[in-house]
Design an enzyme around this catalytic site. Structure first.
Site, PDB file in Angstrom:
ATOM      1  N   ARG A   1      30.905  24.119   4.431  1.00  0.00           N
ATOM      2  CA  ARG A   1      30.516  23.095   5.639  1.00  0.00           C
ATOM      3  C   ARG A   1      31.978  23.397   6.442  1.00  0.00           C
ATOM      4  O   ARG A   1      31.793  22.639   7.720  1.00  0.00           O
ATOM      5  CB  ARG A   1      30.686  21.804   5.108  1.00  0.00           C
ATOM      6  CG  ARG A   1      29.326  21.120   5.181  1.00  0.00           C
ATOM      7  CD  ARG A   1      29.529  19.819   4.468  1.00  0.00           C
ATOM      8  NE  ARG A   1      28.318  18.810   4.967  1.00  0.00           N
ATOM      9  CZ  ARG A   1      27.430  18.525   4.243  1.00  0.00           C
ATOM     10  NH1 ARG A   1      27.355  19.261   3.003  1.00  0.00           N
ATOM     11  NH2 ARG A   1      26.738  17.505   4.498  1.00  0.00           N
TER      12      ARG A   1
ATOM     13  N   ARG B   1      14.717   8.748   5.193  1.00  0.00           N
ATOM     14  CA  ARG B   1      14.743   9.610   4.171  1.00  0.00           C
ATOM     15  C   ARG B   1      14.966   8.330   2.941  1.00  0.00           C
ATOM     16  O   ARG B   1      15.675   7.518   3.269  1.00  0.00           O
ATOM     17  CB  ARG B   1      16.099  10.460   4.118  1.00  0.00           C
ATOM     18  CG  ARG B   1      16.517  10.959   2.825  1.00  0.00           C
ATOM     19  CD  ARG B   1      17.324  12.242   2.936  1.00  0.00           C
ATOM     20  NE  ARG B   1      18.731  12.008   3.451  1.00  0.00           N
ATOM     21  CZ  ARG B   1      19.612  13.089   3.604  1.00  0.00           C
ATOM     22  NH1 ARG B   1      19.200  14.170   3.604  1.00  0.00           N
ATOM     23  NH2 ARG B   1      20.832  12.648   4.141  1.00  0.00           N
TER      24      ARG B   1
ATOM     25  N   ARG C   1      28.120  11.793  11.122  1.00  0.00           N
ATOM     26  CA  ARG C   1      28.091  12.687  10.491  1.00  0.00           C
ATOM     27  C   ARG C   1      27.601  13.960  11.163  1.00  0.00           C
ATOM     28  O   ARG C   1      28.044  15.132  11.216  1.00  0.00           O
ATOM     29  CB  ARG C   1      27.056  12.762   9.353  1.00  0.00           C
ATOM     30  CG  ARG C   1      27.770  11.534   8.088  1.00  0.00           C
ATOM     31  CD  ARG C   1      26.576  11.173   7.165  1.00  0.00           C
ATOM     32  NE  ARG C   1      25.949  12.273   6.485  1.00  0.00           N
ATOM     33  CZ  ARG C   1      24.770  12.254   5.799  1.00  0.00           C
ATOM     34  NH1 ARG C   1      24.040  11.173   5.976  1.00  0.00           N
ATOM     35  NH2 ARG C   1      24.098  12.937   5.214  1.00  0.00           N
TER      36      ARG C   1
ATOM     37  N   ARG D   1      20.359   5.842   1.258  1.00  0.00           N
ATOM     38  CA  ARG D   1      21.547   6.263   1.004  1.00  0.00           C
ATOM     39  C   ARG D   1      22.615   5.504   2.052  1.00  0.00           C
ATOM     40  O   ARG D   1      22.094   5.302   3.089  1.00  0.00           O
ATOM     41  CB  ARG D   1      21.954   7.701   1.191  1.00  0.00           C
ATOM     42  CG  ARG D   1      21.796   8.522  -0.188  1.00  0.00           C
ATOM     43  CD  ARG D   1      21.852  10.135   0.088  1.00  0.00           C
ATOM     44  NE  ARG D   1      22.877  10.430   0.904  1.00  0.00           N
ATOM     45  CZ  ARG D   1      22.777  11.785   1.226  1.00  0.00           C
ATOM     46  NH1 ARG D   1      21.737  12.658   1.090  1.00  0.00           N
ATOM     47  NH2 ARG D   1      23.718  12.173   2.129  1.00  0.00           N
TER      48      ARG D   1
ATOM     49  N   LYS E   1      17.504  20.841   4.893  1.00  0.00           N
ATOM     50  CA  LYS E   1      18.210  21.885   3.891  1.00  0.00           C
ATOM     51  C   LYS E   1      17.836  21.724   2.505  1.00  0.00           C
ATOM     52  O   LYS E   1      17.361  22.533   1.922  1.00  0.00           O
ATOM     53  CB  LYS E   1      19.640  21.856   4.080  1.00  0.00           C
ATOM     54  CG  LYS E   1      20.178  22.239   5.227  1.00  0.00           C
ATOM     55  CD  LYS E   1      21.903  22.102   5.290  1.00  0.00           C
ATOM     56  CE  LYS E   1      22.244  20.770   4.944  1.00  0.00           C
ATOM     57  NZ  LYS E   1      22.191  19.515   5.973  1.00  0.00           N
TER      58      LYS E   1
HETATM   59  P1  ADP Z   1      23.133  15.817   3.824  1.00  0.00           P
HETATM   60  O1  ADP Z   1      22.140  16.595   3.015  1.00  0.00           O
HETATM   61  O2  ADP Z   1      22.649  14.711   4.431  1.00  0.00           O
HETATM   62  O3  ADP Z   1      23.396  16.926   4.868  1.00  0.00           O
HETATM   63  P2  ADP Z   1      24.864  15.843   1.626  1.00  0.00           P
HETATM   64  O4  ADP Z   1      24.200  15.636   0.473  1.00  0.00           O
HETATM   65  O5  ADP Z   1      24.923  17.560   1.745  1.00  0.00           O
HETATM   66  O6  ADP Z   1      24.062  15.347   2.931  1.00  0.00           O
HETATM   67  O7  ADP Z   1      26.533  15.417   1.761  1.00  0.00           O
HETATM   68  C1  ADP Z   1      26.708  14.147   1.630  1.00  0.00           C
HETATM   69  C2  ADP Z   1      27.976  14.027   1.939  1.00  0.00           C
HETATM   70  O8  ADP Z   1      28.884  14.751   0.650  1.00  0.00           O
HETATM   71  C3  ADP Z   1      28.824  14.570   3.076  1.00  0.00           C
HETATM   72  O9  ADP Z   1      28.765  13.913   4.219  1.00  0.00           O
HETATM   73  C4  ADP Z   1      30.303  14.874   2.725  1.00  0.00           C
HETATM   74  O10 ADP Z   1      31.066  13.764   2.756  1.00  0.00           O
HETATM   75  C5  ADP Z   1      30.051  15.143   1.195  1.00  0.00           C
HETATM   76  N1  ADP Z   1      30.011  16.780   1.143  1.00  0.00           N
HETATM   77  C6  ADP Z   1      28.999  17.461   0.590  1.00  0.00           C
HETATM   78  N2  ADP Z   1      29.257  18.733   0.713  1.00  0.00           N
HETATM   79  C7  ADP Z   1      30.503  19.043   1.158  1.00  0.00           C
HETATM   80  C8  ADP Z   1      31.361  19.887   1.425  1.00  0.00           C
HETATM   81  N3  ADP Z   1      30.789  21.076   1.207  1.00  0.00           N
HETATM   82  N4  ADP Z   1      32.200  19.933   1.920  1.00  0.00           N
HETATM   83  C9  ADP Z   1      32.888  18.375   2.287  1.00  0.00           C
HETATM   84  N5  ADP Z   1      32.157  17.434   2.110  1.00  0.00           N
HETATM   85  C10 ADP Z   1      31.046  17.694   1.428  1.00  0.00           C
HETATM   86  P1  ADP Z   2      19.296  17.865   4.486  1.00  0.00           P
HETATM   87  O1  ADP Z   2      19.229  18.329   3.108  1.00  0.00           O
HETATM   88  O2  ADP Z   2      19.262  18.941   5.404  1.00  0.00           O
HETATM   89  O3  ADP Z   2      20.304  16.550   4.631  1.00  0.00           O
HETATM   90  P2  ADP Z   2      16.646  16.698   3.544  1.00  0.00           P
HETATM   91  O4  ADP Z   2      15.988  17.864   3.171  1.00  0.00           O
HETATM   92  O5  ADP Z   2      16.905  15.745   2.783  1.00  0.00           O
HETATM   93  O6  ADP Z   2      17.938  17.191   4.612  1.00  0.00           O
HETATM   94  O7  ADP Z   2      15.635  15.985   4.760  1.00  0.00           O
HETATM   95  C1  ADP Z   2      15.892  14.834   5.466  1.00  0.00           C
HETATM   96  C2  ADP Z   2      14.842  14.189   5.411  1.00  0.00           C
HETATM   97  O8  ADP Z   2      13.560  14.613   6.580  1.00  0.00           O
HETATM   98  C3  ADP Z   2      14.065  13.824   4.271  1.00  0.00           C
HETATM   99  O9  ADP Z   2      13.473  12.390   4.260  1.00  0.00           O
HETATM  100  C4  ADP Z   2      12.749  14.736   4.280  1.00  0.00           C
HETATM  101  O10 ADP Z   2      11.902  14.566   3.173  1.00  0.00           O
HETATM  102  C5  ADP Z   2      12.594  14.680   5.565  1.00  0.00           C
HETATM  103  N1  ADP Z   2      11.924  16.197   5.912  1.00  0.00           N
HETATM  104  C6  ADP Z   2      12.517  17.386   5.591  1.00  0.00           C
HETATM  105  N2  ADP Z   2      12.184  18.328   6.238  1.00  0.00           N
HETATM  106  C7  ADP Z   2      11.001  17.696   7.350  1.00  0.00           C
HETATM  107  C8  ADP Z   2      10.025  18.372   8.010  1.00  0.00           C
HETATM  108  N3  ADP Z   2       9.837  19.541   8.301  1.00  0.00           N
HETATM  109  N4  ADP Z   2       9.261  17.749   8.750  1.00  0.00           N
HETATM  110  C9  ADP Z   2       9.389  16.199   8.467  1.00  0.00           C
HETATM  111  N5  ADP Z   2      10.290  15.654   7.576  1.00  0.00           N
HETATM  112  C10 ADP Z   2      11.136  16.424   6.889  1.00  0.00           C
END
Ligand code: ADP
Ligand code: ADP
Ligand code: ZN
Length: 213
Positions: A88, A127, A171, A160, A13
């Site tokens: 979420r 990541r 998660r 992270r 995302k």
């Molecule tokens: P990822 O990109 O791996 O899905 P995020 O950076 O979006 O992770 O979120 C990291 C953490 O921040 C989540 O596991 C949660 O604890 C918190 N978080 C982020 N956005 C929200 C939300 N909209 N509602 C509740 N918790 C959130």
């Molecule tokens: P989210 O925001 O949904 O948690 P990220 O955008 O941070 O996810 O992506 C998670 C990990 O996967 C990062 O290390 C990113 O560089 C990698 N990644 C994202 N999209 C792809 C893809 N299409 N193919 C391979 N790796 C990817």
């Protein structure tokens, strides 16, 4: 263009939101980045959010809904915005709808980046994140120019705390239970667009742009 990015943690995302923000020239709003910046800055909000985040749980709705409502009311959001990591939960989606309604607006699309759980652990393990500017890399699929250093701001990249395998499993469970129902919610609202997130970064990006028209 007002967009929501949906998908499991690690689905891509944030990666796609960053590219779309440049392509459409609208802000990328990541609630995870906002919380991490608050933790780094030692704010009250950061202190409240940290325990939940480290445990892989969601931060309570009341800490996130007003924050997003305020953010999307800002000047730079008039031409649109991309929400990454929000909503979420169903209550968050309802709060977003209510906030938009007050402004006389609606979301245009909810983009579901579809990646099965099997692929997620590998994505998360590789990541690397820049906690300063929010940029994200992958050790195999999206390497920085210099190992361990952010291309955009020169800061050090980190794994992270919540990307370690045990927390990723928690998660994913939280995602299936609390966030996945949003797929139905936006399907019913008629704005859901699903892209196969297992494709290459570029192919996913092209797929999303084609769906958005
Ligand atoms: P990822 O990109 O791996 O899905 P995020 O950076 O979006 O992770 O979120 C990291 C953490 O921040 C989540 O596991 C949660 O604890 C918190 N978080 C982020 N956005 C929200 C939300 N909209 N509602 C509740 N918790 C959130
Ligand atoms: P989210 O925001 O949904 O948690 P990220 O955008 O941070 O996810 O992506 C998670 C990990 O996967 C990062 O290390 C990113 O560089 C990698 N990644 C994202 N999209 C792809 C893809 N299409 N193919 C391979 N790796 C990817
Ligand atoms: Zn950076």
């Amino acid at each position: 263009m007002r967009l929501i990015m949906l998908g499991a943690p690690g689905a891509g995302k944030g990666t796609q939101a960053a590219k779309l923000a440049v392509a459409y020239n609208i802000p990328h709003i990541s609630t995870g980045d906002i919380f991490r910046a608050n933790i780094k800055g030692g704010t009250e909000l950061g202190k409240k959010a940290k325990g939940y985040m480290d445990a892989g749980q969601l931060v309570p709705d009341e800490l996130v809904c007003d924050l997003v409502a305020d953010r999307i009311a800002q000047e730079d959001c008039t031409e649109g915005f991309i929400l990454d990591g929000f909503p979420r939960t169903i209550p968050q989606a309802e709060a977003l709808d209510a906030a938009l309604e007050k402004m006389g607006l609606k979301m245009d699309a909810a983009v579901n980046v579809d990646v099965p759980d099997e692929n997620i652990i590998e994505r998360m393990g590789g990541r690397r994140a820049c906690l300063k500017c929010g940029a994200t890399y992958h050790m195999v699929y999206a390497k920085p120019q210099t190992e361990g250093i952010c291309d955009k701001c020169g800061s050090e990249l980190v794994l992270r705390e919540d990307d370690k395998p045990e927390t990723v499993k928690t998660r994913l469970g939280v995602y299936h239970e609390q966030t996945q129902p949003l797929i139905d919610y936006y399907e019913k609202a008629g704005i859901l667009k699903t892209v196969d997130g297992t494709q290459s970064l570029e192919a996913v990006f092209e797929g999303i742009k084609a769906m958005l028209g």
